[in-house]
Motif scaffolding. Structure first.
Motif, short mmCIF file in Angstrom:
data_model
loop_
_atom_site.label_atom_id
_atom_site.label_comp_id
_atom_site.label_asym_id
_atom_site.label_seq_id
_atom_site.Cartn_x
_atom_site.Cartn_y
_atom_site.Cartn_z
N PHE A 18 0.81 -1.21 0.00
CA PHE A 18 0.00 0.00 0.00
C PHE A 18 0.85 1.27 0.00
O PHE A 18 0.33 2.36 0.22
N GLU A 19 2.15 1.11 -0.25
CA GLU A 19 3.07 2.25 -0.34
C GLU A 19 2.95 3.12 0.91
O GLU A 19 2.76 4.32 0.84
N ALA A 20 3.06 2.46 2.06
CA ALA A 20 2.87 3.11 3.35
C ALA A 20 4.02 2.75 4.28
O ALA A 20 4.92 1.98 3.94
N ILE A 21 3.96 3.32 5.48
CA ILE A 21 4.93 3.03 6.54
C ILE A 21 4.24 2.20 7.61
O ILE A 21 3.12 2.49 8.02
N ASP A 22 4.92 1.16 8.07
CA ASP A 22 4.36 0.30 9.10
C ASP A 22 4.49 0.98 10.46
O ASP A 22 5.60 1.15 10.98
N ARG A 23 3.35 1.37 11.04
CA ARG A 23 3.33 1.98 12.37
C ARG A 23 2.58 1.10 13.37
O ARG A 23 2.02 1.59 14.35
N THR A 24 2.58 -0.21 13.15
CA THR A 24 1.84 -1.10 14.04
C THR A 24 2.67 -1.52 15.25
O THR A 24 2.13 -2.10 16.20
N GLY A 25 3.95 -1.29 15.23
CA GLY A 25 4.79 -1.62 16.38
C GLY A 25 4.82 -3.09 16.72
O GLY A 25 4.99 -3.45 17.90
N GLY A 26 4.68 -3.95 15.74
CA GLY A 26 4.71 -5.38 16.01
C GLY A 26 3.47 -5.92 16.68
O GLY A 26 3.47 -7.06 17.15
N GLU A 27 2.40 -5.12 16.70
CA GLU A 27 1.19 -5.52 17.43
C GLU A 27 0.34 -6.53 16.66
O GLU A 27 -0.48 -7.24 17.26
N LEU A 28 0.52 -6.60 15.34
CA LEU A 28 -0.37 -7.41 14.52
C LEU A 28 0.38 -8.52 13.80
O LEU A 28 1.57 -8.40 13.50
N ALA A 29 -0.35 -9.58 13.48
CA ALA A 29 0.17 -10.71 12.71
C ALA A 29 -0.90 -11.12 11.71
O ALA A 29 -2.05 -10.67 11.79
N PRO A 30 -0.56 -11.95 10.73
CA PRO A 30 -1.58 -12.45 9.80
C PRO A 30 -2.77 -13.05 10.56
O PRO A 30 -2.59 -13.70 11.59
N ASP A 31 -3.96 -12.84 10.03
CA ASP A 31 -5.18 -13.31 10.68
C ASP A 31 -6.09 -13.87 9.59
O ASP A 31 -6.50 -13.14 8.68
N CYS A 95 -10.37 5.59 5.80
CA CYS A 95 -9.20 4.71 5.77
C CYS A 95 -9.48 3.55 4.84
O CYS A 95 -10.58 3.39 4.30
N LEU A 96 -8.47 2.72 4.66
CA LEU A 96 -8.61 1.47 3.92
C LEU A 96 -8.39 0.32 4.89
O LEU A 96 -7.53 0.41 5.78
N MET A 97 -9.15 -0.74 4.74
CA MET A 97 -8.94 -1.96 5.51
C MET A 97 -8.43 -3.04 4.56
O MET A 97 -9.19 -3.58 3.76
N PRO A 98 -7.13 -3.34 4.58
CA PRO A 98 -6.59 -4.38 3.69
C PRO A 98 -7.19 -5.74 4.02
O PRO A 98 -7.41 -6.08 5.19
N ALA A 99 -7.45 -6.52 2.99
CA ALA A 99 -8.02 -7.85 3.18
C ALA A 99 -7.53 -8.78 2.08
O ALA A 99 -7.45 -8.38 0.91
N THR A 100 -7.21 -10.00 2.44
CA THR A 100 -6.96 -11.03 1.44
C THR A 100 -8.27 -11.42 0.79
O THR A 100 -8.33 -11.78 -0.38
N GLY A 101 -9.34 -11.35 1.55
CA GLY A 101 -10.67 -11.63 1.05
C GLY A 101 -11.65 -11.59 2.21
O GLY A 101 -11.24 -11.55 3.37
N TRP A 102 -12.93 -11.58 1.89
CA TRP A 102 -13.93 -11.62 2.95
C TRP A 102 -14.78 -12.88 2.79
O TRP A 102 -14.97 -13.39 1.69
N TYR A 103 -15.27 -13.38 3.91
CA TYR A 103 -16.09 -14.58 3.92
C TYR A 103 -17.56 -14.19 3.84
O TYR A 103 -17.98 -13.17 4.39
N GLU A 104 -18.32 -15.03 3.15
CA GLU A 104 -19.75 -14.75 3.02
C GLU A 104 -20.53 -16.05 3.07
O GLU A 104 -20.00 -17.13 2.74
N TRP A 105 -21.78 -15.95 3.50
CA TRP A 105 -22.69 -17.08 3.56
C TRP A 105 -24.00 -16.69 2.90
O TRP A 105 -24.45 -15.54 3.02
N ARG A 170 -6.71 0.76 -6.97
CA ARG A 170 -5.56 1.56 -6.57
C ARG A 170 -5.70 3.03 -6.97
O ARG A 170 -5.27 3.92 -6.23
N ASP A 171 -6.31 3.31 -8.12
CA ASP A 171 -6.39 4.70 -8.57
C ASP A 171 -7.40 5.54 -7.77
O ASP A 171 -7.52 6.74 -7.99
N ARG A 172 -8.10 4.90 -6.81
CA ARG A 172 -9.00 5.65 -5.93
C ARG A 172 -8.46 5.78 -4.51
O ARG A 172 -9.07 6.46 -3.69
#
Length: 236
Positions: A18-31, A95-105, A170-172
């Motif tokens: 996302f061409e950004a800087i990581d400011r999470t301080g190691g708080e997050l991992a893949p989920d 903001c943007l919420m990055p996602a690999t994908g979302w689950y649906e039923w 990306r262009d938005r």
């Protein structure tokens, strides 16, 4: 929608994507099975574009407390600019919420067969979102929370559920993240090219249990048989 999703890349990888800087301080991992009220990564622009950890479940700035009622995880695109809970955030705190994908039923599906909606090429999705900073009484640290912006599902996505996240190409991104832009009507419609890049696949019913959280949840799986088909398996 959206009530469950997955984020496979770690914050450092998201920062690159996302061409950004990581400011999470190691708080997050893949989920691989993100549930409401969990801490999730968002991308914001406040002088710099950065990845930050916030809680999924929006609390308005004017709320008396943070725990009254169910978590506000979604904001409808049709009313996000006018509904009192979200209007100020839609104008100033996007903001943007990055996602690999979302689950649906599918509504009413007794099988509880989950589907993953993801980018066909494996890229992360940028779900449009809004955020809020709520200040607890007698605290110097705000609770920062977010909600996914959703819209009417279109095309094949509508065959699974009538709502879907507003996925931004990306262009938005820059326009959505720009805090100086207060009018966003033109950004609230799904982009046709983005929808063409999405695919839906059945995944394991392990997703249904929030305790399950591993990479294989993203893999294509055979659909659970319909009840009549299940009965036929035991007929002689």
């Amino acid at each position: 929608m959206c009530g469950r999703y997955a984020v496979r890349p770690d914050p450092a990888a998201l920062a690159v994507e996302f061409e950004a800087i990581d400011r999470t301080g190691g708080e997050l991992a893949p989920d691989y099975n993100v549930t409401p009220t969990r801490t999730v990564p968002i991308v914001v622009d406040r002088g710099e574009r950065s990845v930050r950890p916030v809680r999924w479940g929006y609390v308005p700035t004017w709320a008396k407390d943070a725990g009254s009622g169910p978590p506000m995880i979604n904001a409808r695109a049709e009313s996000v600019t006018t509904k009192p809970s979200f209007a100020d955030a839609a104008a100033k705190r996007r903001c943007l919420m990055p996602a690999t994908g979302w689950y649906e039923w599918r509504p009413g599906d007794r099988r509880r067969q989950p589907y993953l909606c993801a980018h066909a090429g494996g890229d992360s999705l940028a779900m449009a979102a809004v955020f809020s900073a709520w200040w607890p009484p007698d605290s110097r640290t705000p609770l920062v929370t977010c909600a996914v912006v959703t819209t009417e599902a279109v095309g094949p996505l509508a065959e699974v559920h009538h709502r879907m996240p507003l996925v931004l190409p990306r262009d938005r991104w820059a326009d959505w993240l720009d805090p100086a832009r207060t009018e966003i009507g033109g950004l609230l419609e799904p982009a046709a090219g983005m929808l063409d890049a999405l695919e839906i696949r059945p995944v394991s019913t392990e997703v249904n249990a929030m305790r399950n959280n591993h990479p294989a949840l993203l893999d294509r799986a055979d659909e659970v048989p319909e009840p009549a088909e299940q009965a036929a398996l035991f007929e002689s």
